[in-house]
Scaffold this active site. Structure first.
Site, PDB file in Angstrom:
ATOM      1  N   ASP A  43     -30.142 -25.141  19.043  1.00 49.54           N
ATOM      2  CA  ASP A  43     -31.511 -25.438  19.457  1.00 49.54           C
ATOM      3  C   ASP A  43     -31.797 -24.809  20.814  1.00 49.54           C
ATOM      4  OD1 ASP A  43     -31.924 -27.051  17.201  1.00 49.54           O
ATOM      5  OD2 ASP A  43     -31.063 -28.787  18.220  1.00 49.54           O
ATOM      6  N   THR A  44     -33.050 -24.595  21.089  1.00 54.53           N
ATOM      7  CA  THR A  44     -33.478 -24.011  22.353  1.00 54.53           C
ATOM      8  C   THR A  44     -32.978 -24.831  23.534  1.00 54.53           C
ATOM      9  OG1 THR A  44     -35.443 -23.203  21.222  1.00 54.53           O
ATOM     10  CG2 THR A  44     -35.501 -23.171  23.619  1.00 54.53           C
TER      11      THR A  44
END
Length: 189
Positions: A43-44
Site C-alpha cells: 500500500d502507498t
C-alpha cells in the site's frame, strides 16, 4: 529475454505503479527498467521490501497465496500488545469476508535498525505504541493492517522486511534504492 528479479526498498507514500499519479510518487521515479512489474503490492502508506520482475510466472509464484511464500512485516501499533492478541493472530483472525490463515506473530522491541519514516507517525502522549513481527502466507488487500485492527491494535506504521528468505535488513538497501536478486535468494535454506 532473461528473467530478472529486483528488490526495492519502497518509501512511505510511493504508489506501486509505473504510470503517473496525480497525488503520489510512483515506481517510475525510482526504477528505470522496462518491462518490470511488482510481484505483489505494498500500500502507498506501507514501506519496505517490494519485489519486481519481468517474468510473469515468477511474478505469480511470488505473489500468489497458492505458493505460500512467507512475507514478514513489522508493525508499529497503537497500544501495548497483549499475549491474547498475539495468540489470536497466530490462530487466524476473522475479518469481514474471510478468516486469515494462522500467522507467525511475536512482540518486538522497538527496531533500532529501521530508517526514520518521512513523515513520522502521529504521536499521542496518552497512547503508547508497541511493535509486532507478523509473518503471513496470504497477502490479501490491507490484510496485516486489518488483522491488527481486528485484535484491537490499529497499525500506525507497517514495514515489510522479508519475502521468502530475502531479508531487507540482513541485506541492507537504502530507502528508495533497488538491487538485483536471483530466484535462489528467495528460496535459500
Amino acid at each position: 529475454m532473461v528473467a530478472s528479479l529486483i528488490a526495492f526498498n519502497k518509501p512511505f507514500g510511493v504508489i506501486c505503479q509505473f504510470s503517473e499519479h496525480e497525488k503520489h510518487p510512483t515506481l517510475k521515479q525510482y526504477i528505470e527498467l522496462p518491462e518490470f512489474y511488482p510481484a505483489g503490492r505494498l500500500d502507498t502508506d506501507s514501506e519496505g521490501l517490494l519485489l519486481l520482475t519481468n517474468n510473469g510466472s515468477l511474478q505469480a509464484k511470488i505473489a500468489s497465496p497458492r505458493f505460500k511464500l512467507p512475507k514478514t512485516y513489522w508493525a508499529q501499533v497503537e497500544g501495548i500488545l497483549t499475549p491474547t492478541a498475539i495468540e489470536q493472530l497466530q490462530n487466524g483472525v476473522q475479518l469481514k469476508e474471510f478468516t486469515t490463515k494462522p500467522a507467525k506473530a511475536k512482540i518486538l522491541a522497538e527496531p533500532l535498525a529501521l530508517w526514520q519514516r518521512d513523515p513520522p507517525i502521529r504521536e499521542r502522549k496518552s497512547v503508547p505504541t508497541s511493535w509486532l513481527s507478523l509473518t503471513i502466507t496470504e497477502g490479501k488487500n490491507r490484510q496485516v493492517r486489518r488483522m491488527c485492527a481486528a485484535v484491537g491494535f490499529p497499525c500506525l506504521r507497517l514495514v515489510r522486511v522479508q519475502i521468502g528468505q530475502f531479508n531487507l535488513l540482513a541485506n541492507p538497501l537504502a530507502l528508495g534504492q533497488w538491487t538485483k536478486l536471483t530466484e535462489a535468494d528467495l528460496y535459500r535454506m
